[in-house]
Write a protein that holds these residues in place. Structure first.
Motif, PDB file in Angstrom:
ATOM      1  N   ASP A   1       1.716  36.836 -14.823  1.00 20.44           N
ATOM      2  CA  ASP A   1       2.791  35.966 -15.295  1.00 20.44           C
ATOM      3  C   ASP A   1       3.994  36.777 -15.774  1.00 20.44           C
ATOM      4  O   ASP A   1       5.138  36.386 -15.546  1.00 20.44           O
ATOM      5  CB  ASP A   1       2.298  35.070 -16.434  1.00 20.44           C
ATOM      6  N   THR A   2       3.751  37.905 -16.425  1.00 19.31           N
ATOM      7  CA  THR A   2       4.851  38.712 -16.953  1.00 19.31           C
ATOM      8  C   THR A   2       5.791  39.141 -15.832  1.00 19.31           C
ATOM      9  O   THR A   2       7.002  38.928 -15.907  1.00 19.31           O
ATOM     10  CB  THR A   2       4.304  39.952 -17.684  1.00 19.31           C
ATOM     11  N   PHE A   3       5.242  39.724 -14.770  1.00 20.41           N
ATOM     12  CA  PHE A   3       6.080  40.176 -13.663  1.00 20.41           C
ATOM     13  C   PHE A   3       6.733  38.995 -12.960  1.00 20.41           C
ATOM     14  O   PHE A   3       7.912  39.028 -12.631  1.00 20.41           O
ATOM     15  CB  PHE A   3       5.257  40.997 -12.659  1.00 20.41           C
TER      16      PHE A   3
ATOM     17  N   ASN B   1      10.714  38.258 -12.460  1.00 21.03           N
ATOM     18  CA  ASN B   1      11.226  38.262 -11.105  1.00 21.03           C
ATOM     19  C   ASN B   1      11.763  36.903 -10.658  1.00 21.03           C
ATOM     20  O   ASN B   1      12.729  36.839  -9.907  1.00 21.03           O
ATOM     21  CB  ASN B   1      10.118  38.732 -10.155  1.00 21.03           C
ATOM     22  N   THR B   2      11.129  35.817 -11.116  1.00 17.71           N
ATOM     23  CA  THR B   2      11.477  34.492 -10.597  1.00 17.71           C
ATOM     24  C   THR B   2      11.685  33.434 -11.674  1.00 17.71           C
ATOM     25  O   THR B   2      11.958  32.281 -11.352  1.00 17.71           O
ATOM     26  CB  THR B   2      10.372  33.980  -9.642  1.00 17.71           C
ATOM     27  N   ASN B   3      11.464  33.798 -12.926  1.00 16.18           N
ATOM     28  CA  ASN B   3      11.581  32.858 -14.033  1.00 16.18           C
ATOM     29  C   ASN B   3      10.557  31.716 -13.937  1.00 16.18           C
ATOM     30  O   ASN B   3      10.830  30.595 -14.336  1.00 16.18           O
ATOM     31  CB  ASN B   3      13.008  32.301 -14.144  1.00 16.18           C
ATOM     32  N   ARG B   4       9.393  32.032 -13.366  1.00 16.00           N
ATOM     33  CA  ARG B   4       8.308  31.063 -13.247  1.00 16.00           C
ATOM     34  C   ARG B   4       6.987  31.777 -13.499  1.00 16.00           C
ATOM     35  O   ARG B   4       6.885  32.986 -13.330  1.00 16.00           O
ATOM     36  CB  ARG B   4       8.275  30.447 -11.848  1.00 16.00           C
ATOM     37  N   SER B   5       5.954  31.009 -13.828  1.00 12.08           N
ATOM     38  CA  SER B   5       4.609  31.577 -13.975  1.00 12.08           C
ATOM     39  C   SER B   5       3.953  31.688 -12.605  1.00 12.08           C
ATOM     40  O   SER B   5       4.431  31.110 -11.621  1.00 12.08           O
ATOM     41  CB  SER B   5       3.756  30.672 -14.873  1.00 12.08           C
TER      42      SER B   5
ATOM     43  N   ILE C   1       2.645  29.330  -7.281  1.00 15.23           N
ATOM     44  CA  ILE C   1       1.641  28.839  -6.333  1.00 15.23           C
ATOM     45  C   ILE C   1       1.885  27.363  -6.036  1.00 15.23           C
ATOM     46  O   ILE C   1       1.773  26.924  -4.886  1.00 15.23           O
ATOM     47  CB  ILE C   1       0.219  29.092  -6.857  1.00 15.23           C
ATOM     48  N   ALA C   2       2.258  26.596  -7.060  1.00 12.26           N
ATOM     49  CA  ALA C   2       2.546  25.173  -6.844  1.00 12.26           C
ATOM     50  C   ALA C   2       3.748  24.971  -5.922  1.00 12.26           C
ATOM     51  O   ALA C   2       3.859  23.931  -5.270  1.00 12.26           O
ATOM     52  CB  ALA C   2       2.792  24.478  -8.184  1.00 12.26           C
TER      53      ALA C   2
END
Length: 158
Positions: free
Chosen positions: A110-112, A116-120, A125-126
């Motif tokens: 989640d950190t990376f 990188n994308t401002n998402r978990s 995946i969703a």
């Protein structure tokens, strides 16, 4: 008998990975020149650009022009990645005229992923494409890279 493989497939990610981290401008001509030179080295795959927001990664703002500008060498696969649906749609518009195999990447942590994308990871995946339609690739294989990222790779129809 040797345990050595008879063939090794090399995937060059330097153009995409390197261009996005450069602080200064790299001209489109210089990017294309590097990809063209790599095409003549015998590597099997070149991951050369990303369909990402120019707001967040200005070095990739010319992805469409890179796709149009590079030369194609038989036996070399040319790949691009995207991080969201908008990037997928940009890449998918080019898939009929080009031999691209774009990938949708999801990092393992989640950190990376948030950096990188401002998402978990779960949110990324969703966002994976739900199924084929006019703008979405229809045949996918999944792989997990050494970096832990899940990659869903488009298989071009034969």
């Amino acid at each position: 008998m040797s345990d050595m493989p008879k063939h090794v497939h090399i995937k060059e990610v330097g153009p995409r990975e390197g261009f996005q981290f450069e602080k200064g401008d790299i001209t489109l001509a210089a990017k294309i020149s590097l990809v063209d030179a790599l095409s003549d080295t015998g590597v099997g795959t070149i991951e050369f650009t990303s369909f990402v927001s120019p707001k967040w990664v200005p070095q990739m703002a010319d992805a469409d022009q890179m796709v149009a500008g590079i030369k194609r060498v038989p036996g070399v696969a040319y790949e691009a990645i995207w991080l969201n649906e908008a990037g997928l749609e940009r890449a998918a518009r080019l898939r009929e005229s080009l031999a691209l195999r774009p990938m949708f990447g999801v990092a393992a942590t989640d950190t990376f992923t948030r950096k990188n994308t401002n998402r978990s990871v779960d949110e990324k995946i969703a966002e994976l494409p739900a199924g084929p339609d006019a703008t979405r690739p229809s045949a996918w294989t999944d792989r997990r890279g050494r970096d832990g990222r899940l990659r869903l790779q488009l298989r071009r129809p034969t």
